[in-house]
Design a protein around this motif. Structure first.
Motif, PDB file in Angstrom:
ATOM      1  N   ALA A 100      14.934  34.160  39.265  1.00  0.00           N
ATOM      2  CA  ALA A 100      16.158  33.391  39.016  1.00  0.00           C
ATOM      3  C   ALA A 100      16.001  31.953  39.511  1.00  0.00           C
ATOM      4  O   ALA A 100      16.416  31.001  38.834  1.00  0.00           O
ATOM      5  CB  ALA A 100      17.343  34.068  39.701  1.00  0.00           C
TER       6      ALA A 100
ATOM      7  N   ALA B 271      21.541  30.279  42.330  1.00  0.00           N
ATOM      8  CA  ALA B 271      21.098  31.280  41.357  1.00  0.00           C
ATOM      9  C   ALA B 271      20.320  32.393  42.041  1.00  0.00           C
ATOM     10  O   ALA B 271      20.506  33.579  41.736  1.00  0.00           O
ATOM     11  CB  ALA B 271      20.238  30.617  40.282  1.00  0.00           C
TER      12      ALA B 271
ATOM     13  N   SER C 125      22.757  34.659  44.280  1.00  0.00           N
ATOM     14  CA  SER C 125      23.529  35.568  43.453  1.00  0.00           C
ATOM     15  C   SER C 125      22.650  36.678  42.882  1.00  0.00           C
ATOM     16  O   SER C 125      23.044  37.852  42.861  1.00  0.00           O
ATOM     17  CB  SER C 125      24.190  34.799  42.308  1.00  0.00           C
ATOM     18  OG  SER C 125      24.909  35.662  41.466  1.00  0.00           O
ATOM     19  N   ALA C 126      21.448  36.331  42.431  1.00  0.00           N
ATOM     20  CA  ALA C 126      20.531  37.319  41.871  1.00  0.00           C
ATOM     21  C   ALA C 126      20.144  38.369  42.904  1.00  0.00           C
ATOM     22  O   ALA C 126      20.102  39.576  42.606  1.00  0.00           O
ATOM     23  CB  ALA C 126      19.280  36.624  41.334  1.00  0.00           C
TER      24      ALA C 126
ATOM     25  N   GLY D 254      29.048  37.348  41.166  1.00  0.00           N
ATOM     26  CA  GLY D 254      27.872  36.476  41.184  1.00  0.00           C
ATOM     27  C   GLY D 254      28.028  35.302  40.242  1.00  0.00           C
ATOM     28  O   GLY D 254      27.676  34.163  40.582  1.00  0.00           O
TER      29      GLY D 254
ATOM     30  N   GLN E 294      22.299  34.561  35.414  1.00  0.00           N
ATOM     31  CA  GLN E 294      22.673  35.788  36.122  1.00  0.00           C
ATOM     32  C   GLN E 294      22.675  37.004  35.203  1.00  0.00           C
ATOM     33  O   GLN E 294      22.309  38.103  35.618  1.00  0.00           O
ATOM     34  CB  GLN E 294      24.049  35.614  36.774  1.00  0.00           C
ATOM     35  CG  GLN E 294      24.120  34.507  37.801  1.00  0.00           C
ATOM     36  CD  GLN E 294      23.021  34.618  38.839  1.00  0.00           C
ATOM     37  OE1 GLN E 294      22.845  35.680  39.458  1.00  0.00           O
ATOM     38  NE2 GLN E 294      22.281  33.543  39.051  1.00  0.00           N
TER      39      GLN E 294
ATOM     40  N   TRP F 271      21.012  40.862  36.054  1.00  0.00           N
ATOM     41  CA  TRP F 271      21.787  41.936  35.444  1.00  0.00           C
ATOM     42  C   TRP F 271      20.893  42.875  34.633  1.00  0.00           C
ATOM     43  O   TRP F 271      20.971  44.097  34.771  1.00  0.00           O
ATOM     44  CB  TRP F 271      22.889  41.358  34.571  1.00  0.00           C
ATOM     45  CG  TRP F 271      23.688  42.403  33.846  1.00  0.00           C
ATOM     46  CD1 TRP F 271      23.772  42.591  32.503  1.00  0.00           C
ATOM     47  CD2 TRP F 271      24.529  43.418  34.429  1.00  0.00           C
ATOM     48  NE1 TRP F 271      24.594  43.642  32.211  1.00  0.00           N
ATOM     49  CE2 TRP F 271      25.075  44.176  33.381  1.00  0.00           C
ATOM     50  CE3 TRP F 271      24.857  43.742  35.744  1.00  0.00           C
ATOM     51  CZ2 TRP F 271      25.935  45.240  33.596  1.00  0.00           C
ATOM     52  CZ3 TRP F 271      25.720  44.807  35.971  1.00  0.00           C
ATOM     53  CH2 TRP F 271      26.247  45.552  34.904  1.00  0.00           C
TER      54      TRP F 271
END
Length: 326
Positions: free
Chosen positions: A95, A114, A117-118, A140, A175, A180
Motif C-alpha cells: 500500500a 495508506a 490503514s492497510a 480505513g 485500500q 481489502w
C-alpha cells in the motif's frame, strides 16, 4: 648401486611424482576454472536474452522468489498467525509503495496513512467476522480521506475541487485494491483447512505465471494486449491455461481433497483472475508511465508487481471455498 645412490634415486623419483601431481592438479584446476567461466558466460548470455525479452533479471528473480516462497509456505503450514503477520507486513509495504508511485505522478495521496490503514484492515481480518471486516474497511477509507483533507488544508494549496476529489478517490481505491482484496487470503486461512486452500491458490497463481512465461518465451508471437502489456501473448496464455488446469487437478486430488473436476474449475477461475489482476496492474502502470511500481524486489520490481495476480485470486478462491465447503 650403493645405499646413497638408491636414496638419492628415491628422492628424485618422489620429487618427480610430486611435480607431476602438482602439474596435473594445476591442469585440472585450470580446466575447472575454464569450465566455470564458460558456464557463467553461457548463463549470462541466456539471462541477457531473457532479460531483454521480459525485462527481468532471471537469477535475482529466482532467488527472491524462493526466499519469499519459503517464508510463505513455512508460515502457512506451521502457525497460521505467523502468516497473518507475514501478510500484514507485505500488504503494508505494498500500500505504501502504490501510494508513493501515485504521488510521483502528481496525485496527492499519503503513503504513511495508506500503509497504516492497510495494516489495520489486513491485520484484523483473521480475528473478526464479515460485517466487522466491512466496518474496518469503511473506517480505513474514512481515515485516509480525512487524513488527506486535513493535509490539504494544512498545506494551504489552492488545488481545485476536481483534483481533490480525484485524490480522495485514489486514496480509497488503494485500500480496496490492496488490503481489502488481500484480506480474503487471511480470512481463508482462518477457515478449517483454509491454509491448504490458500497455499493451493498461490501455487495456482505461480503456475499461471510460469506457464505463461515459458510458453510466451518459447512460442510467443501474437500479442494479447499490446496497448496494456506488450510482452503478453496468446501463446503464453495458452501455456498458462494448460499449466493451471493440470496443477488445479493435482491440487484438488492431493491437497484439498476434492474431485478432479473441482481442480479444472479452480484452474480456469484462477487463470482468469490472475490474468485480469496482471493486466489491471499493467494498465495502472501504463497510466502512470512506469515499468515497475518500485525497485524494492530486484528481478521482480515492487511488491505489487508480485501481488497483482494474487489479490483478485484470493477473493475468487475464498468464494470457491465458501461454495464447496458450506
Amino acid at each position: 648401486m650403493n645405499s646413497d645412490d638408491e636414496s638419492s634415486s628415491r628422492r628424485h623419483t618422489a620429487r618427480r611424482r610430486r611435480a607431476d601431481l602438482q602439474a596435473q592438479l594445476r591442469v585440472t584446476r585450470e580446466d575447472i576454472e575454464r569450465q566455470v567461466r564458460d558456464g557463467r558466460e553461457r548463463f549470462d548470455q541466456v539471462n541477457e536474452r531473457i532479460e531483454a525479452r521480459t525485462g527481468r533479471n532471471l537469477f535475482l528473480a529466482i532467488i527472491i522468489g524462493v526466499v519469499l516462497g519459503a517464508g510463505l509456505v513455512a508460515s502457512l503450514i506451521f502457525v497460521k498467525v505467523v502468516f497473518v503477520i507475514f501478510a500484514t507486513i507485505i500488504v503494508g509495504f505494498t500500500a505504501f509503495e502504490l501510494a508513493q508511485a501515485l504521488r510521483r505522478t502528481g496525485r496527492f495521496v499519503d503513503p504513511v496513512a495508506a500503509a497504516i490503514s492497510a495494516v489495520v484492515i489486513i491485520g484484523t481480518a483473521y480475528f473478526i467476522d464479515a460485517p466487522s471486516r466491512g466496518m474496518v474497511l469503511a473506517g480505513g477509507i474514512a481515515f485516509v480521506v480525512v487524513f488527506r483533507l486535513v493535509a490539504q488544508m494544512a498545506s494551504g494549496s489552492t488545488r481545485g475541487v476536481k483534483d481533490i476529489i480525484s485524490d480522495l478517490a485514489t486514496a480509497a481505491f488503494i485500500q480496496i485494491y490492496v488490503p481489502w482484496l488481500a484480506s480474503f487470503a487471511v480470512v481463508l486461512v482462518a477457515q478449517e483447512n483454509g491454509e491448504w486452500w490458500t497455499l493451493g491458490f498461490i501455487i495456482l497463481v505461480v503456475s499461471v505465471d510460469i506457464g505463461a512465461y515459458v510458453a510466451g518465451l518459447s512460442f510467443g508471437k501474437h500479442a494479447m494486449a499490446p496497448m496494456i502489456s506488450p510482452n503478453k501473448t496468446w501463446e503464453g496464455f495458452a501455456g498458462a491455461a494448460a499449466c493451471s488446469i493440470l496443477v488445479g487437478i493435482l491440487l484438488a486430488l492431493f491437497m484439498i481433497g476434492q474431485p478432479w473436476w473441482i481442480g479444472v474449475i479452480l484452474g480456469l477461475l484462477i487463470l482468469g483472475s490472475a490474468t485480469v489482476g496482471d493486466l489491471t496492474e499493467s494498465m495502472i502502470k501504463r497510466d502512470m508511465g512506469i515499468k515497475d511500481m518500485s525497485s524494492w524486489l530486484p528481478g521482480h520490481g515492487g511488491f505489487l508487481d508480485r501481488l497483482d495476480s494474487i489479490l483478485p485470486s484470493a477473493a475468487v478462491m475464498f468464494g470457491v471455498y465458501t461454495v464447496v465447503m458450506h
